[in-house]
Design a protein around this motif. Structure first.
Motif, PDB file in Angstrom:
ATOM      1  N   THR A 127     237.165  93.326  45.609  1.00  0.00           N
ATOM      2  CA  THR A 127     236.660  92.342  46.575  1.00  0.00           C
ATOM      3  C   THR A 127     237.753  91.957  47.559  1.00  0.00           C
ATOM      4  OG1 THR A 127     235.140  91.455  44.899  1.00  0.00           O
ATOM      5  CG2 THR A 127     235.581  90.079  46.831  1.00  0.00           C
ATOM      6  N   ILE A 128     238.954  91.739  47.056  1.00  0.00           N
ATOM      7  CA  ILE A 128     240.084  91.387  47.916  1.00  0.00           C
ATOM      8  C   ILE A 128     240.386  92.518  48.890  1.00  0.00           C
ATOM      9  CG2 ILE A 128     242.573  90.941  47.928  1.00  0.00           C
ATOM     10  CD1 ILE A 128     242.149  89.460  45.241  1.00  0.00           C
ATOM     11  N   LEU A 129     240.402  93.744  48.369  1.00  0.00           N
ATOM     12  CA  LEU A 129     240.730  94.891  49.219  1.00  0.00           C
ATOM     13  C   LEU A 129     239.658  95.127  50.282  1.00  0.00           C
ATOM     14  CD1 LEU A 129     242.056  97.361  46.483  1.00  0.00           C
ATOM     15  CD2 LEU A 129     243.408  96.123  48.185  1.00  0.00           C
ATOM     16  N   ILE A 130     238.401  94.930  49.920  1.00  0.00           N
ATOM     17  CA  ILE A 130     237.317  95.147  50.887  1.00  0.00           C
ATOM     18  C   ILE A 130     237.366  94.097  51.987  1.00  0.00           C
ATOM     19  CG2 ILE A 130     234.815  95.055  51.194  1.00  0.00           C
ATOM     20  CD1 ILE A 130     234.603  96.341  48.381  1.00  0.00           C
ATOM     21  N   VAL A 131     237.533  92.834  51.612  1.00  0.00           N
ATOM     22  CA  VAL A 131     237.591  91.778  52.624  1.00  0.00           C
ATOM     23  C   VAL A 131     238.848  91.924  53.475  1.00  0.00           C
ATOM     24  CG1 VAL A 131     237.725  89.288  53.007  1.00  0.00           C
ATOM     25  CG2 VAL A 131     236.205  90.199  51.247  1.00  0.00           C
ATOM     26  N   GLY A 132     239.971  92.338  52.839  1.00  0.00           N
ATOM     27  CA  GLY A 132     241.173  92.607  53.616  1.00  0.00           C
ATOM     28  C   GLY A 132     240.943  93.723  54.609  1.00  0.00           C
ATOM     29  N   GLY A 133     240.094  94.677  54.220  1.00  0.00           N
ATOM     30  CA  GLY A 133     239.755  95.760  55.132  1.00  0.00           C
ATOM     31  C   GLY A 133     238.983  95.307  56.345  1.00  0.00           C
ATOM     32  N   LEU A 134     238.390  94.105  56.286  1.00  0.00           N
ATOM     33  CA  LEU A 134     237.689  93.566  57.446  1.00  0.00           C
ATOM     34  C   LEU A 134     238.645  93.355  58.617  1.00  0.00           C
ATOM     35  CD1 LEU A 134     235.355  90.910  55.783  1.00  0.00           C
ATOM     36  CD2 LEU A 134     234.709  93.148  56.688  1.00  0.00           C
ATOM     37  N   THR A 135     239.922  93.162  58.294  1.00  0.00           N
ATOM     38  CA  THR A 135     240.926  93.023  59.348  1.00  0.00           C
ATOM     39  C   THR A 135     241.488  94.373  59.755  1.00  0.00           C
ATOM     40  OG1 THR A 135     241.558  90.825  58.571  1.00  0.00           O
ATOM     41  CG2 THR A 135     243.133  91.984  59.971  1.00  0.00           C
ATOM     42  N   ILE A 136     241.907  95.176  58.777  1.00  0.00           N
ATOM     43  CA  ILE A 136     242.657  96.398  59.066  1.00  0.00           C
ATOM     44  C   ILE A 136     241.790  97.467  59.724  1.00  0.00           C
ATOM     45  CG2 ILE A 136     243.989  98.279  58.082  1.00  0.00           C
ATOM     46  CD1 ILE A 136     245.432  95.598  58.127  1.00  0.00           C
ATOM     47  N   PHE A 137     240.649  97.810  59.119  1.00  0.00           N
ATOM     48  CA  PHE A 137     239.878  98.954  59.615  1.00  0.00           C
ATOM     49  C   PHE A 137     239.220  98.711  60.970  1.00  0.00           C
ATOM     50  CE2 PHE A 137     239.891  99.707  54.932  1.00  0.00           C
ATOM     51  CZ  PHE A 137     240.724 100.809  54.984  1.00  0.00           C
ATOM     52  N   PRO A 138     238.615  97.526  61.225  1.00  0.00           N
ATOM     53  CA  PRO A 138     238.134  97.293  62.587  1.00  0.00           C
ATOM     54  C   PRO A 138     239.256  97.301  63.617  1.00  0.00           C
ATOM     55  CG  PRO A 138     237.097  95.764  61.076  1.00  0.00           C
ATOM     56  CD  PRO A 138     238.192  96.463  60.321  1.00  0.00           C
ATOM     57  N   ALA A 139     240.435  96.811  63.215  1.00  0.00           N
ATOM     58  CA  ALA A 139     241.561  96.809  64.151  1.00  0.00           C
ATOM     59  C   ALA A 139     241.973  98.237  64.493  1.00  0.00           C
ATOM     60  CB  ALA A 139     242.740  96.052  63.544  1.00  0.00           C
TER      61      ALA A 139
END
Length: 570
Positions: A546-558
């Motif tokens: 869950t942490i990694l997926i939500v963190g991905g909300l920043t990294i991958f769209p960027a």
């Protein structure tokens, strides 16, 4: 080379040793139990209560608690702003440092009030002694205390049943300052002074070198600010070089104390939480999940910096660790500390919303720099800032419980408290505000032609400098890829707004969540028997994902903003 790994083992071991006693001490402080520091802290708290005219024993509802916090923070913001705008006209300014521009003063005030401590100025040339002490160092204490207070309020929200109050903000703030931060900082300051960190009000020393050139050696009340810089996970350095400066971090002992103090209170609060809710296993579970993320990040960053960048010309050259065939990436690192102490410091710093550095992140390898960026993008919950890391992690736990319970058809609940739609709205607001700030402000900055003038590097690395800046600001870290000149009207204002939104919108969500939880009845034994276990290995894996997926909300769209580079002359 590998004997240096013992540094990591010793660090983790010492951290685990102090977690329980410090966590128990914090628990006793907030439950009004007798402690060995009552003789020191009690008189200070009584004087503080009389000074502000607050009833420290009168409990507050969530809205009252939040209002008190916001009023206090607004006053602090204005106070710091005014001092920085007038520092040329007030005492304790032997170097005759000029006033800040309004936008830099706003950025700095927002930075220190939000516990971000982002610095668009050079400490030794940008702020006076009075500004360092009365504005910045004071905020280092109280902004950290605000974070602890919010975490304690959420603890009460989860532990209490069918009540209407979550504590008293003014009381929680005073306890954090007088019982926890101030006494520990006095001890650490004394150690720093003994190790050679300056603590004076002298003019800068003008020395003449053997070649006849003049050298200016900065002075000032450094040790006292360094102590709270790390303990309060602030990170704002007295000097521009931060903890790479020998006056801020002169020895291996001060380096170790700094990294240990950055994690100390955050780790201890996990045990405090477990003890508070009557389930210490839950506290150790939280620390274990945080520890897995930390060890993974530390391993990646250290390996990347040891490996360095491939260099076919270095086949017969050995680095300081005896390796040949490449050159370890030592550029931008303090040679006194080398790679292991540098990566330990910067992994701890970017994991704990501290922002202090003893080596320059802009000089790290792409993978090493990415590890620091990911630490922040995950929400600063790998131990995290004092208080902020704990309540941030609990938001992810609540989200994980909600997702898992719906998947298996069980009642969403944590420690017997039902999780319903209202609570999840506050959770999602707290989790999503920082990624939204990062993506929106990064996108705006990336398409502005004026941004080019602020970049040292072009292309993808220049974009990384922008992304890193807003990730650091919105997650209240404060570290930077130093290739970006952020002292411009646009960056000062937008970064300041990102800091305030990332800090206080999240705090508002957490406090309102606490108010919602505290009014909830605990589930009955019959219902509770069907609830999801929140201390199992399986649940730990779910929280990690869950942490990694939500963190991905920043990294991958960027990363998807990359095509913009085709249209911008970076």
């Amino acid at each position: 080379m590998y004997h240096n790994i013992w540094l990591f083992v010793i660090f983790i071991g010492v951290l685990l040793v102090i977690t329980k006693p410090l966590g128990t001490y914090i628990y006793n402080v907030y439950h009004g139990r007798r402690t060995f520091l009552d003789w020191f802290a009690s008189p200070l708290e009584r004087g503080y209560g009389k000074l502000i005219g607050a009833h420290l024993n009168k409990e507050q509802s969530a809205k009252q608690y939040l209002l008190s916090l916001l009023v206090f923070s607004l006053f602090a913001l204005l106070f710091v702003f005014v001092i920085l705008m007038l520092q040329a006209f007030v005492p304790l300014n032997p170097q005759h440092i000029d006033n800040m521009t309004w936008h830099q003063a706003f950025n700095t005030a927002a930075s220190f009030v939000s516990n971000t401590n982002w610095q668009s100025y050079s400490g030794e040339t940008g702020v006076s002694y009075l500004s360092q002490m009365a504005a910045l160092a004071v905020q280092n204490f109280v902004s950290a205390a605000v974070g602890i207070s919010v975490a304690i309020a959420l603890f009460r929200g989860i532990a209490r049943n069918n009540e209407a109050t979550i504590g008293n903000f003014w009381s929680d703030l005073g306890k954090a300052v007088f019982w926890i931060l101030l006494p520990l900082c006095i001890v650490i300051t004394i150690i720093y002074i003994l190790q050679g960190v300056p603590q004076n009000f002298m003019d800068y020393v003008h020395a003449h070198t053997l070649s006849g050139a003049e050298q200016i050696i900065p002075q000032g009340p450094v040790a006292s600010q360094e102590a709270i810089k790390s303990l309060g996970t602030n990170g704002g350095g007295f000097f521009n070089a931060n903890s790479a400066h020998p006056y801020e971090n002169p020895t291996a002992l001060t380096n170790f104390i700094q990294v240990l103090s950055i994690f100390a209170i955050g780790a201890a609060l996990t045990y405090t939480f477990g003890k508070w809710v009557g389930n210490t296993k839950q506290g150790w579970f939280i620390l274990a999940v945080m520890g897995v993320l930390f060890i993974c990040s530390l391993t990646v960053m250290t390996y990347a910096e040891l490996k360095g960048m491939p260099n076919p010309q270095s086949t017969h050259i050995a680095d300081i660790y005896g390796q040949s065939g490449h050159l370890a990436n030592l550029e931008g690192k303090e040679m006194r500390f080398g790679i292991f102490q540098s990566t330990l410091y910067n992994t701890v710093s970017t994991s704990a919303s501290d922002g202090g550095v003893n080596s320059m992140l802009d000089s790290y390898t792409p993978i090493g720099g990415a590890a620091a960026l990911v630490n922040m993008a995950l929400g600063e919950i790998i131990i995290g800032g004092v208080g902020t890391g704990m309540y941030g992690f609990l938001l992810f736990m609540l989200l994980s419980v909600f997702i898992a319970s719906l998947m298996v058809g069980r009642i969403p609940s944590i420690l017997g408290k039902r999780i319903e739609g209202t609570q999840m709205k506050w959770v999602m607001l707290g989790v999503l505000i920082s990624p939204c700030c990062v993506l929106i402000f990064t996108a705006i900055a990336a398409v502005l032609p004026s941004t080019y003038a602020s970049l040292t590097n072009t292309g993808a690395h220049g974009f990384s400098e922008i992304l890193y800046a807003y990730t650091s600001a919105a997650n209240n870290n404060g570290s930077a890829f130093t290739g970006l000149n952020a002292n411009t009207l646009f960056f000062n204002v937008t970064l300041g707004i990102a800091m305030l939104l990332g800090r206080f919108v999240t705090i508002a969500a957490v406090i309102m969540l606490a108010g919602s939880l505290v009014a909830t009845k605990r589930a009955t034994d019959q219902i509770g028997s069907s609830l999801l276990s929140t201390t199992s290995v399986l649940f730990g894996v779910l929280v990690l994902f869950t942490i990694l997926i939500v963190g991905g909300l920043t990294i991958f769209p960027a990363l998807s903003l990359g095509p913009i580079l085709d249209y911008v002359t970076f």
